[in-house]
Scaffold this active site. Structure first.
Site, mmCIF file in Angstrom:
data_model
loop_
_atom_site.group_PDB
_atom_site.id
_atom_site.type_symbol
_atom_site.label_atom_id
_atom_site.label_comp_id
_atom_site.label_asym_id
_atom_site.label_seq_id
_atom_site.Cartn_x
_atom_site.Cartn_y
_atom_site.Cartn_z
ATOM 1 N NE ARG A 1 -6.099 -7.794 2.167
ATOM 2 C CZ ARG A 1 -5.198 -7.772 1.177
ATOM 3 N NH1 ARG A 1 -5.302 -7.390 0.204
ATOM 4 N NH2 ARG A 1 -3.918 -8.040 1.755
ATOM 5 C CB ILE B 1 -2.842 -5.954 5.626
ATOM 6 C CG1 ILE B 1 -4.020 -6.669 5.481
ATOM 7 C CG2 ILE B 1 -2.464 -5.277 4.186
ATOM 8 C CD1 ILE B 1 -5.191 -5.647 5.110
ATOM 9 C CB SER B 2 -2.138 -11.796 6.181
ATOM 10 O OG SER B 2 -1.291 -11.692 7.399
ATOM 11 C CD GLN B 3 -0.958 -14.667 0.050
ATOM 12 O OE1 GLN B 3 0.103 -14.976 0.329
ATOM 13 N NE2 GLN B 3 -1.293 -15.090 -0.915
ATOM 14 N N PRO B 4 -5.114 -12.237 1.397
ATOM 15 C CG PRO B 4 -6.509 -10.761 0.114
ATOM 16 C CD PRO B 4 -4.938 -11.107 0.285
#
Length: 214
Positions: free
Chosen positions: A37, A63-66
């Protein structure tokens, strides 16, 4: 500890954290554990790459959270080998996770800046993603049908063009609704005219917009 080992250890910690938050798919957890990431982050924020949070990237996007990436990917019910259309390439992180799940990935980005940067990045990292610059609402008719469609932005309506591009038995996963509080929706295409909808709780996403930004 050098950066390589440091980030590997942090990825393992992230996977353990996602497991405690309810992610069960072994395929998805392995993909999250394999994708670096930090490579998809703004370089001033790489030390935060394995926090379970969203962070800003270029073109005013995030960037989206995991957990969000893992949850949406899990809802796609992948076994490997599916042809997946992603709406909103963004940082490329979600596309990389789909590749790591052994999918054939087609991804559309409406922001020219992100399309150029991210398609280059994915290629440089060895991820074979078919990237396109265009309006996500229109889908990718020339490559249809798709086994799965994943929308990575909040949508106040179900895009009918994307539904048409879904194969029989295929799944579409999307954040649905208006405003900050959305519902995660999964739609299964049962036949040419029949569909089944399921809801999977509240979520927050930036809105999906029509048109392109040159």
């Amino acid at each position: 500890m050098n950066d390589g080992y440091k980030f590997i250890a942090r990825r393992k910690q992230l996977v353990a954290s996602l497991t405690t938050k309810g992610i069960r798919s072994a395929l998805v957890l392995k993909a999250i554990g394999d994708v670096p990431r930090e490579k998809f982050m703004n370089q001033t924020l790489v030390e935060l790459a394995y926090e379970d949070k969203a962070y800003p990237i270029n073109a005013g996007q995030t960037i989206s959270q995991p957990f969000t990436v893992a949850k949406q990917t899990e809802l796609l019910d992948l076994s490997g080998g599916e042809k997946v259309l992603e709406i909103g390439t963004g940082s490329g992180y979600q596309a990389a996770v789909l590749c790591q799940c052994r999918c054939s990935v087609y991804s559309i980005e409406r922001q020219k800046e992100l399309y150029v940067e991210t398609s280059r990045l994915l290629s440089s990292l060895g991820y074979k993603v078919n990237c396109s610059f265009g309006d996500g609402f229109a889908g990718w008719k020339e490559q249809a049908p798709f086994d799965r469609v994943l929308i990575t932005a909040g949508c106040p309506e179900i895009p009918q063009e994307l539904i048409k591009q879904l194969s029989i038995g295929g799944l579409l996963v999307m954040p649905f609704g208006n405003g900050a509080q959305l519902k995660m929706l999964r739609i299964k295409r049962l036949s040419e005219t029949e569909f089944r909808k399921e809801e999977f709780g509240d979520c927050s996403f930036v809105p999906m917009l029509k048109g392109v930004v040159e």
